[in-house]
Design a protein around this motif. Structure first.
Motif, PDB file in Angstrom:
ATOM      1  N   THR A 116       1.669   9.836   8.221  1.00 48.05           N
ATOM      2  CA  THR A 116       0.880   8.846   7.483  1.00 48.05           C
ATOM      3  C   THR A 116       1.299   7.461   7.974  1.00 48.05           C
ATOM      4  O   THR A 116       2.494   7.141   7.994  1.00 48.05           O
ATOM      5  CB  THR A 116       1.127   8.968   5.968  1.00 48.05           C
ATOM      6  OG1 THR A 116       0.639  10.244   5.538  1.00 48.05           O
ATOM      7  CG2 THR A 116       0.406   7.864   5.203  1.00 48.05           C
ATOM      8  N   PRO A 156      -4.114   8.469   6.424  1.00 49.76           N
ATOM      9  CA  PRO A 156      -3.315   9.494   5.749  1.00 49.76           C
ATOM     10  C   PRO A 156      -2.956  10.629   6.710  1.00 49.76           C
ATOM     11  O   PRO A 156      -3.791  11.059   7.512  1.00 49.76           O
ATOM     12  CB  PRO A 156      -4.256  10.009   4.648  1.00 49.76           C
ATOM     13  CG  PRO A 156      -5.348   8.994   4.544  1.00 49.76           C
ATOM     14  CD  PRO A 156      -5.479   8.394   5.905  1.00 49.76           C
ATOM     15  N   LEU A 169      -4.822   2.181   6.236  1.00 52.39           N
ATOM     16  CA  LEU A 169      -4.072   3.420   6.015  1.00 52.39           C
ATOM     17  C   LEU A 169      -4.732   4.610   6.719  1.00 52.39           C
ATOM     18  O   LEU A 169      -5.945   4.806   6.619  1.00 52.39           O
ATOM     19  CB  LEU A 169      -3.986   3.716   4.511  1.00 52.39           C
ATOM     20  CG  LEU A 169      -3.208   4.987   4.155  1.00 52.39           C
ATOM     21  CD1 LEU A 169      -1.707   4.724   4.176  1.00 52.39           C
ATOM     22  CD2 LEU A 169      -3.641   5.542   2.802  1.00 52.39           C
ATOM     23  N   THR A 202       2.734   1.694  -3.452  1.00 54.22           N
ATOM     24  CA  THR A 202       1.804   2.087  -4.513  1.00 54.22           C
ATOM     25  C   THR A 202       1.347   3.539  -4.326  1.00 54.22           C
ATOM     26  O   THR A 202       1.283   4.324  -5.283  1.00 54.22           O
ATOM     27  CB  THR A 202       0.588   1.132  -4.514  1.00 54.22           C
ATOM     28  OG1 THR A 202       1.086  -0.204  -4.644  1.00 54.22           O
ATOM     29  CG2 THR A 202      -0.353   1.439  -5.662  1.00 54.22           C
ATOM     30  N   ARG A 203       1.077   3.905  -3.090  1.00 53.40           N
ATOM     31  CA  ARG A 203       0.666   5.276  -2.786  1.00 53.40           C
ATOM     32  C   ARG A 203       1.765   6.260  -3.193  1.00 53.40           C
ATOM     33  O   ARG A 203       1.501   7.282  -3.838  1.00 53.40           O
ATOM     34  CB  ARG A 203       0.374   5.361  -1.281  1.00 53.40           C
ATOM     35  CG  ARG A 203      -0.091   6.712  -0.778  1.00 53.40           C
ATOM     36  CD  ARG A 203      -0.517   6.603   0.695  1.00 53.40           C
ATOM     37  NE  ARG A 203      -0.570   7.907   1.332  1.00 53.40           N
ATOM     38  CZ  ARG A 203      -1.662   8.670   1.372  1.00 53.40           C
ATOM     39  NH1 ARG A 203      -2.781   8.261   0.810  1.00 53.40           N
ATOM     40  NH2 ARG A 203      -1.636   9.857   1.966  1.00 53.40           N
ATOM     41  N   ILE A 258       6.347   7.701   5.174  1.00 51.96           N
ATOM     42  CA  ILE A 258       5.239   6.886   5.675  1.00 51.96           C
ATOM     43  C   ILE A 258       5.772   6.059   6.839  1.00 51.96           C
ATOM     44  O   ILE A 258       6.789   5.376   6.716  1.00 51.96           O
ATOM     45  CB  ILE A 258       4.645   5.972   4.577  1.00 51.96           C
ATOM     46  CG1 ILE A 258       4.083   6.840   3.429  1.00 51.96           C
ATOM     47  CG2 ILE A 258       3.559   5.073   5.158  1.00 51.96           C
ATOM     48  CD1 ILE A 258       3.310   6.059   2.371  1.00 51.96           C
ATOM     49  N   THR A 310       0.836  -1.205   0.000  1.00 47.46           N
ATOM     50  CA  THR A 310       0.000   0.000   0.000  1.00 47.46           C
ATOM     51  C   THR A 310       0.868   1.250   0.000  1.00 47.46           C
ATOM     52  O   THR A 310       0.614   2.212  -0.735  1.00 47.46           O
ATOM     53  CB  THR A 310      -0.921   0.013   1.242  1.00 47.46           C
ATOM     54  OG1 THR A 310      -1.705  -1.173   1.222  1.00 47.46           O
ATOM     55  CG2 THR A 310      -1.824   1.238   1.259  1.00 47.46           C
ATOM     56  N   ALA A 311       1.919   1.230   0.816  1.00 47.12           N
ATOM     57  CA  ALA A 311       2.785   2.407   0.932  1.00 47.12           C
ATOM     58  C   ALA A 311       3.526   2.665  -0.371  1.00 47.12           C
ATOM     59  O   ALA A 311       3.585   3.807  -0.856  1.00 47.12           O
ATOM     60  CB  ALA A 311       3.764   2.219   2.095  1.00 47.12           C
ATOM     61  N   ASN A 337       2.111   6.507  -6.945  1.00 43.01           N
ATOM     62  CA  ASN A 337       1.030   7.345  -7.482  1.00 43.01           C
ATOM     63  C   ASN A 337       1.292   8.833  -7.258  1.00 43.01           C
ATOM     64  O   ASN A 337       0.814   9.672  -8.022  1.00 43.01           O
ATOM     65  CB  ASN A 337      -0.316   6.959  -6.865  1.00 43.01           C
ATOM     66  CG  ASN A 337      -0.800   5.606  -7.366  1.00 43.01           C
ATOM     67  OD1 ASN A 337      -0.314   5.118  -8.390  1.00 43.01           O
ATOM     68  ND2 ASN A 337      -1.721   4.993  -6.635  1.00 43.01           N
ATOM     69  N   PHE A 338       2.025   9.156  -6.212  1.00 37.99           N
ATOM     70  CA  PHE A 338       2.399  10.555  -5.950  1.00 37.99           C
ATOM     71  C   PHE A 338       3.616  10.959  -6.792  1.00 37.99           C
ATOM     72  O   PHE A 338       4.110  12.083  -6.647  1.00 37.99           O
ATOM     73  CB  PHE A 338       2.724  10.777  -4.471  1.00 37.99           C
ATOM     74  CG  PHE A 338       1.523  10.733  -3.553  1.00 37.99           C
ATOM     75  CD1 PHE A 338       0.231  10.947  -4.027  1.00 37.99           C
ATOM     76  CD2 PHE A 338       1.687  10.488  -2.189  1.00 37.99           C
ATOM     77  CE1 PHE A 338      -0.871  10.918  -3.173  1.00 37.99           C
ATOM     78  CE2 PHE A 338       0.589  10.461  -1.334  1.00 37.99           C
ATOM     79  CZ  PHE A 338      -0.689  10.663  -1.821  1.00 37.99           C
ATOM     80  N   ASP A 372       3.370  12.580   3.868  1.00 37.83           N
ATOM     81  CA  ASP A 372       3.748  11.991   2.575  1.00 37.83           C
ATOM     82  C   ASP A 372       3.131  12.689   1.359  1.00 37.83           C
ATOM     83  O   ASP A 372       3.263  12.205   0.245  1.00 37.83           O
ATOM     84  CB  ASP A 372       3.436  10.493   2.544  1.00 37.83           C
ATOM     85  CG  ASP A 372       1.942  10.212   2.565  1.00 37.83           C
ATOM     86  OD1 ASP A 372       1.168  11.101   2.977  1.00 37.83           O
ATOM     87  OD2 ASP A 372       1.541   9.108   2.167  1.00 37.83           O
ATOM     88  N   VAL A 373       2.434  13.797   1.603  1.00 40.51           N
ATOM     89  CA  VAL A 373       1.893  14.554   0.472  1.00 40.51           C
ATOM     90  C   VAL A 373       2.694  15.840   0.387  1.00 40.51           C
ATOM     91  O   VAL A 373       2.534  16.730   1.229  1.00 40.51           O
ATOM     92  CB  VAL A 373       0.401  14.875   0.675  1.00 40.51           C
ATOM     93  CG1 VAL A 373      -0.160  15.545  -0.575  1.00 40.51           C
ATOM     94  CG2 VAL A 373      -0.369  13.607   0.993  1.00 40.51           C
TER      95      VAL A 373
END
Lengths: 344, 344
Positions: B291, B334, B332, B174-175, B275, B171-172, B178-179, B338-339
């Motif tokens: 996160t 958020p 998760l 892939t997230r 993360i 999950t981490a 995607n960012f 991490d953004v």
């Protein structure tokens, strides 16, 4: 692997195996050697439950901790190093340490009564002493060896060790007064735990010694965790004349307090002075680093173990015979959190 | 207060007192009432040590934890809520939980052998399983009921529950992909603990699934604490092309990592994506909030207790009979870490 299995394996009577294991002199030396070698090889260990009935000892010491909200949040990082120290002493005497976990919704005295009845411990270390603590009377009445981590107003002659909460409060207040503060808040436990009273007393005495009147509005009860620290900051922000400094009785509170102040645009270490409590693995990684007090929890554990063993007939000759009643000093570790550096 | 004392106090024979306490029908009801009243008033509790020999049970379950550096630093905040959950189940059955503390310089297998020999527990929960864990074979061979918190490559049929380290890693990764990240570091345990292997496998699979080649230079072993996080950040800063994101296998590492990056003028959540692992009481009080992944440790404790009891003859009828082999999902949460919000 029972003694019966061992006897069957060796094709020797149980009685002979037992006498060999217990070092009786009426066993042929060769037989004894065979028995001991087989016991070792097969991993035979005596049934402690039977031994405990005969000898009245279990070679196990219990450390009673309460898995309440308070300890669930921060007890672990405190207790684990203490356990390590205790174990380093017990190892010399082939004693094992078990943590006796008293659940949240259980009365600590009822729990202790039950544990004592199970008789699987030879002695006890109790912690989180309350102002009046019936466990102390219970153990004294039954002549069960114990040491308390924490004082109590409950009477009786028993060994105890406590952290120097007065000393911490006095040092922190005096330090802040010297930095020019006179509105100094404290974040204290919301529970009946004895250290809360001791800490407040130290705070009041230190204020008086510095000629500052005590203001009950500056005593802010909260849980000893991040959320509690967040609430202490909120309570400070809500005051008409916000205190310029705060002393926390628990270091985890600092993280929540920092956060709440940052949200309000107030920078700890710049706009407000903060002194935490115990130096943790985090203190020097926080921004600002936290002014706090150092204690070796491992050494504390060692001293607790020695204080207990000095009261137990089987071990007392190895340790000084005075009853331990000890206030454990803590050493100031200056950080960035309480020296206000104005950027303007 | 032994049964002998109780009998003397009542001026009744020990046999009669014993039969009264054990609810035998050949005791006059008035006598029984007198005995029970006196037992209660005088705080008599049956000698569990004797009872254990007769019944073969101690009504005590052991939870073995290792007080190594890893657990000393963060084990407490993890284990305390797990204990709470375990106890909530055990209470229904009048079982007590004790934590069996295996010291730093002790071999976990030798420790377990000794504890089993003392026979004061009816069953065991073991934790911190290693990749090859001889404790599992030892307990299976002796048919001692146990459940493992953590998987192992050691074979055999036994109940276990483990956190979903693969899922977290996948999950981490892939997230972060995607960012827009493709140089993603991981901070993993420096020890042989099995979760380190599982976590790395999940990371590699997720990279492959996203078409990103695996770079061993981005796997950074460190202690699972603040100091370890600080070192992971240092290692990242030292790389020619610094990774733009990092996934930590332990949440305490985040605090040290934040600090090291702040010292270098790099802001987590602005300049680098972070993360963490498990949501702790601190995650949402950090700046930036971390996160991370949520798990109810209390629920985990409940499930562990039920998995164990379902294997024990005295309790199994209350629980489903399938052997529990469970990967516990984590959700998760958020945060701000991490953004990347570029201020420019």
């Amino acid at each position: 692997m029972s003694i019966r299995d061992l006897a069957r394996h060796l094709d020797i009577s149980i009685g002979t195996v037992s006498r060999a294991l217990n070092g009786k002199s009426d066993v042929n030396p060769e037989t004894r050697e065979r028995v001991l070698a087989a016991a070792k090889k097969l991993g035979y260990v005596p049934n402690q439950s039977g031994r405990s009935l005969r000898q009245g000892t279990t070679n196990t010491i219990g450390f009673m901790i309460e898995s309440t909200i308070e300890t669930a949040d921060n007890g672990g990082s405190f207790f684990m190093p203490v356990f390590e120290g205790v174990q380093s002493v017990f190892r010399r005497h082939h004693l094992d340490l078990v943590a006796l976990l008293c659940g949240t919704d259980e009365d600590p005295s009822a729990y202790l009564n039950r544990v004592v009845g199970r008789r699987f411990v030879d002695g006890l270390i109790i912690s989180a002493t309350t102002r009046n603590d019936p466990r102390i009377t219970f153990l004294l009445d039954r002549k069960i060896p114990f040491v308390a981590l924490g004082r109590s107003a409950t009477g009786g002659a028993y060994p105890w060790i406590d952290l120097d909460f007065e000393g911490v409060a006095a040092t922190a207040v005096t330090r802040l007064v010297n930095f020019g503060h006179n509105r100094i808040a404290i974040g204290v436990p919301a529970s009946d735990i004895n250290l809360g009273y001791v800490f407040q007393d130290g705070y009041k005495h230190a204020l008086a010694a510095n000629g500052i009147p005590f203001d009950p509005a500056l005593v802010l009860p909260a849980h000893s965790n991040e959320e509690g620290g967040y609430q202490v900051a909120s309570a400070m922000l809500a005051q008409k004349h916000m205190p310029t400094a705060v002393i926390l009785v628990n270091e985890n509170m600092a993280i929540g307090l920092y956060r709440r102040f940052y949200e309000a645009g107030i920078h700890p270490g710049r706009d407000i002075a903060v002194i935490g409590f115990r130096e943790s693995t985090q203190s020097r990684f926080l921004s600002p680093t936290l002014t706090c007090f150092r204690i070796s929890l491992r050494d504390l554990g060692i001293k607790l173990a020695e204080a207990l063993l000095s009261t137990m007939p089987a071990f007392r000759n190895n340790y000084p015979q005075e009853r331990v009643e000890l206030i454990w000093p803590m050493e100031l570790v200056p950080g960035e959190s309480d020296v206000l550096k104005r950027t303007a």
